[in-house]
Enzyme design. Structure first.
Site, PDB file in Angstrom:
ATOM      1  N   HIS A 362       0.514   6.399   3.715  1.00 40.95           N
ATOM      2  CA  HIS A 362       1.685   6.997   4.404  1.00 40.95           C
ATOM      3  C   HIS A 362       2.006   6.244   5.827  1.00 40.95           C
ATOM      4  CE1 HIS A 362       1.153  10.043   1.460  1.00 40.95           C
ATOM      5  NE2 HIS A 362       2.517  10.134   1.590  1.00 40.95           N
ATOM      6  N   ARG A 469      10.434  13.779   4.058  1.00 42.43           N
ATOM      7  CA  ARG A 469       9.043  14.313   3.938  1.00 42.43           C
ATOM      8  C   ARG A 469       9.077  15.182   5.108  1.00 42.43           C
ATOM      9  NH1 ARG A 469       8.282   8.634   2.095  1.00 42.43           N
ATOM     10  NH2 ARG A 469       6.944   8.540   0.588  1.00 42.43           N
ATOM     11  N   ARG A 505      11.857  17.921   0.897  1.00 43.04           N
ATOM     12  CA  ARG A 505      10.380  18.384  -0.105  1.00 43.04           C
ATOM     13  C   ARG A 505       9.803  19.520   0.821  1.00 43.04           C
ATOM     14  NH1 ARG A 505       6.197  13.528  -1.205  1.00 43.04           N
ATOM     15  NH2 ARG A 505       5.991  13.449   0.827  1.00 43.04           N
ATOM     16  N   GLU A 603       4.729  13.875 -10.406  1.00 43.30           N
ATOM     17  CA  GLU A 603       3.953  12.932  -9.515  1.00 43.30           C
ATOM     18  C   GLU A 603       2.368  12.888 -10.460  1.00 43.30           C
ATOM     19  OE1 GLU A 603       4.320  12.755  -5.143  1.00 43.30           O
ATOM     20  OE2 GLU A 603       4.181  15.043  -5.449  1.00 43.30           O
ATOM     21  N   ASP A 627       2.073   8.616  -6.351  1.00 40.51           N
ATOM     22  CA  ASP A 627       1.311   9.415  -6.797  1.00 40.51           C
ATOM     23  C   ASP A 627       0.982   9.247  -8.158  1.00 40.51           C
ATOM     24  OD1 ASP A 627      -0.151  10.606  -4.706  1.00 40.51           O
ATOM     25  OD2 ASP A 627       1.746  11.703  -4.003  1.00 40.51           O
ATOM     26  N   CYS A 674      11.974   8.456  -6.236  1.00 36.56           N
ATOM     27  CA  CYS A 674      11.924   8.335  -4.786  1.00 36.56           C
ATOM     28  C   CYS A 674      10.534   7.740  -4.411  1.00 36.56           C
ATOM     29  CB  CYS A 674      11.879   9.741  -3.924  1.00 36.56           C
ATOM     30  SG  CYS A 674      10.752  10.806  -4.470  1.00 36.56           S
TER      31      CYS A 674
HETATM   32  C1  PEP Z   1       5.206   9.638  -4.349  1.00 37.49           C
HETATM   33  O1  PEP Z   1       4.132  10.182  -4.366  1.00 37.49           O
HETATM   34  O2  PEP Z   1       5.684   8.666  -5.077  1.00 37.49           O
HETATM   35  C2  PEP Z   1       6.084  10.225  -3.230  1.00 37.49           C
HETATM   36  C3  PEP Z   1       7.279  10.076  -2.993  1.00 37.49           C
HETATM   37  O3  PEP Z   1       5.449  11.002  -2.444  1.00 37.49           O
HETATM   38  P1  PEP Z   1       4.260  10.693  -1.077  1.00 37.49           P
HETATM   39  O4  PEP Z   1       4.532   9.173  -1.097  1.00 37.49           O
HETATM   40  O5  PEP Z   1       5.020  11.087   0.124  1.00 37.49           O
HETATM   41  O6  PEP Z   1       3.239  11.207  -1.540  1.00 37.49           O
HETATM   42 MG    MG Z   2       3.512  11.920  -3.434  1.00 38.52          MG
END
Ligand code: PEP
Ligand code: MG
Length: 767
Positions: A362, A469, A505, A603, A627, A674
């Protein structure tokens, strides 16, 4: 054997530098194996030669001078074959090479074991004996085990540059550290170390400016630790037997001037600031205790560490001790998290370097949204020695260069100028639609989380928010934000983008996203309590969040809600039930709001095969390819050891993405993506060809993706995709797409001209 191994490893790890570590190793191995010789040869990769670096049993004068070419002698054989060689009569082996300076003539038995760290050959450890005999299996296993441990020590020395001194390589060549690209781009600036509370590893050495002030800070911390110990002791007196309570007196005595405190003061007097002095003294004693024979004394190591950490925790509360933030700070730390943006003004952050993490952690995602050149997963990095030094963060190749030569700085400045030129050029497409040369229209949305994202996104012509997010505002607080606080934050997003849709989300914590005030400790966090699983177990958190979102959208009605980490229809059912409940509540309370569309993130692999069931329960789907890639390939997105296996261009990932878009479109359900793949022009071309209508990405990727998509035709992209389906591995697919973009004259949108044709890591997302 195990106990001997453990003791040798501890002694080696406690050695102050590499030379001493090698000396300890050869001395202890010779003694415990009862051999006549133990030697270590390290490979100088620049010279492609082995150098004898430590020996017991050969002539000491040969250390540093006895040398062999990479392919020479039995040592060379061990290295090339990357396996042990065990001989009872070495001189009769055709590869035997006599090194006169070592005086090794009379030795017959030879056992050589390669020293390898993460596939890289670092050297060879050898034991020799006069008698003709083969070392037995147990001896061989012993040396292999030690060699694996030694490898980590040598690799660390190599990573920290201290090995250069050993090889006499002091030509002023910059020290380079390899990591993984977090956000592409280049930054030149001064190292600014951010260290987590109470952790010795990342406490730097710093010159002390005002000794009296430093001593006072130390005394205050000591006083508070003493008070804590007394309080603990009183509490313990009710439950612990008297002999155990004595521990608290021991603790207090350790804080006396004739014990730890005195030593720490001496180090401060000698010029180190108190945190550095504390680290030096505590770690020295911890190492000494850990090396002791007696189990009771060994256990005291953790007492000293514990006490030291208590003092450190109080010292780190004193904010005044923090070094001034440089104008162009390269923020570095063991595990940099998005919370740094709370402590350090954005305009001061030129680059980021994090020892942990990977391109999909992240921190990297937030860095990309702000366009800050970032390298993560650097691993072995001498944080404490870098404070204030000049650094180059090369977010194209995933490298950090320490104290670069002038010529190197000039080259990187040229790259920065090229990037600036390119950004100007990109601005020209800001107000143009994202349309291919044959008229196919793609929606470009942004991923947001910080308020800072909003302005950049609007400036770059984002058509909506594909992923907000919500956990980011939760992460930068020290408690859950109230309904009203959340409502205000969400309202800002919804207003800023109105009338464009904003996809919020629901709270996605767990995995690598933790809240300090809601810790989740699990052995396997990515397979554990994450995303929707947490919020369905805590309806009070979920309901408050949904209510806040609904209130925030009053009279705007551009809200869309999205559920993360869904793996079954049951979860969608339950979430929908709660969302409807919250909706009825706010209506009853007088809100004028429409029921928002609700979407599900794809995911996890299970979701891929239930698209048709999922879409019966929701209004849209959005692929979280970060993910999804992690779970399809079984590769932890944060683990630098397996970072090279995390491949968004893996044929299985691409096929899953195609399966999703086909299934959703057959049901007439809108589908977007995304994850970070949407923001990489190379994958964006493929996604468009698959049928994805909406790509949502970091704001800093938006113009580049638009530029590239505007230069290609849907037909050419589909032809490319057809070719890709015939390929069976990620590297080939990636190079093939690169080649196509290069041929279309779009290469510079992927990497700087200077790096074109050079081997570089493939940056995941453009800045
Ligand atoms: C993903 O998993 O692609 C996503 C957009 O969520 P995050 O990266 O916040 O887990
Ligand atoms: Mg994710």
């Amino acid at each position: 054997m195990l106990e001997t191994l453990r003791r040798i490893v501890q002694e080696v790890n406690a050695a102050p530098d590499l030379s001493s570590a090698l000396d300890v190793m050869v001395a202890r191995v010779r003694l415990s194996m009862g051999t006549e010789v133990c030697s270590i040869y390290l490979l100088d990769h620049n010279a492609n030669r082995y150098f004898l670096m430590a020996t017991e049993g050969l002539k000491k004068e040969a250390v540093g001078t006895a040398t062999l070419h990479f392919s020479e002698g039995l040592v060379g054989q061990v290295g090339m074959r990357e396996e042990p060689i065990n001989l009872d009569d070495a001189p009769s082996h055709p590869k035997f090479r006599y090194l006169q300076e070592t005086g090794e003539e009379p030795f017959h038995s030879f056992l050589g074991v390669p020293i390898i760290h993460h596939r890289k050959l670092l050297g060879v450890i050898v034991v020799q004996q006069r008698d003709r005999r083969r070392f037995d299996q147990e001896e061989e296993a012993f040396l292999v085990t030690l060699s694996a441990q030694l490898a980590a020590v040598v690799a660390h020395a190599e990573a920290t540059g201290s090995i250069d001194g050993i090889f006499g390589n002091t030509m002023g060549v910059a020290t380079k550290f390899d990591g993984v690209v977090g956000c592409i781009g280049v930054a030149i600036g001064s190292a600014f170390v951010v260290y987590p509370p109470a952790d010795f590893k990342s406490v730097p050495d710093r010159p002390v400016k005002n000794i009296r002030k430093e001593m006072k800070t130390f005394n205050d911390a000591l006083k508070r630790v003493r008070a804590d110990i007394r309080a603990l002791s009183e509490k313990a007196s009710l439950t612990l037997p008297p002999e155990e309570q004595a521990l608290f007196q021991v603790y207090e005595r350790m804080l006396d001037d004739n014990a730890l405190a005195g030593e720490i003061r001496a180090h401060v007097q000698a010029g180190n600031w108190v945190q550095g002095a504390l680290r030096e003294v505590v770690l020295k004693h911890v190492a000494a205790f850990e090396a002791m024979e007696d189990a009771y004394l060994r256990a005291r190591a953790s007492d000293v560490r514990d006490l030291g950490l208590r003092i450190l925790a109080y010292l780190q509360e004193a904010k005044t001790l923090t070094a001034p933030i440089p104008e162009r700070a390269i923020v570095m730390g063991e595990d940099i998290t998005p919370t740094i943006f709370v402590d350090i003004p954005r305009e001061r952050i030129a680059g980021i370097v994090s020892l942990h993490g990977s391109s999909n952690s992240h921190m990297s995602i937030v860095a990309r949204s702000l366009g800050i050149p970032t390298v993560v997963g650097v691993g072995e990095f001498p944080l404490s020695r870098l404070e204030g030094l000049q650094l180059i963060v090369d977010g194209h190749r995933g490298e950090v260069i320490v104290e670069p030569a002038q010529e190197v700085v000039r080259q990187y400045q040229a790259i920065i100028s090229e990037q600036e030129e390119l950004s100007k050029e990109l601005e020209s497409v800001t107000d143009l639609p994202c349309e291919t040369t044959d008229g196919h229209r793609v929606n470009l949305f942004v991923n947001t989380g910080l308020m800072a994202d909003v302005n950049i996104s609007l400036q770059r012509g984002a058509e909506g928010v594909g992923l907000y997010r919500t956990e980011i505002p939760f992460m930068v607080r020290d408690r859950f934000p109230s309904e009203l606080e959340q409502m205000e934050i969400y309202r800002q997003q919804l207003e800023a983008f109105y009338p464009a849709p904003v996809t919020m989300r629901t709270l996605d914590i767990g995995g690598d996203k933790s809240l300090s005030y809601f810790p989740i400790h699990e052995d396997n966090p990515f397979l554990g309590w994450r995303g929707i699983r947490v919020t369905l177990d805590h309806p009070e958190i979920f309901l408050v969040q949904i209510r806040a979102m609904l209130w925030a959208s009053e009279s705007l009605d551009n809200l869309r809600i999205m559920l993360p980490m869904v793996s079954s229809v049951m979860e969608i059912d339950e979430a929908m039930h709660l969302i409807h409940r919250a909706y009825l509540e706010v209506l009853e309370e007088g809100a004028h709001v429409q029921m928002p569309e609700v979407g599900v993130m794809i995911e996890v692999p299970a979701a891929v095969y239930q698209i048709k069931d999922f879409v019966q329960q929701c209004d849209f789907i959005s692929v979280g390819s970060n993910d999804l890639t992690q779970y399809l390939l079984a590769v932890d997105r944060n683990n630098r050891r397996v970072a090279s296996l995390y491949q968004a261009f893996h044929p299985s990932v691409l096929r899953a993405l195609k399966h999703i878009v086909d299934a959703a479109r057959e049901e007439g359900t809108p589908v977007s993506i995304c994850g970070e793949m949407a923001g990489d022009p190379r994958s964006a071309v493929l996604l468009m060809a698959m049928g994805y209508e909406t790509l949502s990405m970091s704001a800093s990727s938006l113009l580049r993706v638009k530029w590239v998509l505007r230069k290609v035709s849907l037909e050419a992209a589909q032809t490319l995709l057809e070719q890709v389906w015939k390929m069976d591995n990620a590297a080939v697919i990636k190079s093939h797409v690169d080649l196509m973009l290069d041929r279309a004259g779009l290469g510079s949108f992927i990497r700087p001209t200077l790096f074109q044709g050079a081997s570089s890591q493939e940056p995941p997302v453009p800045a």
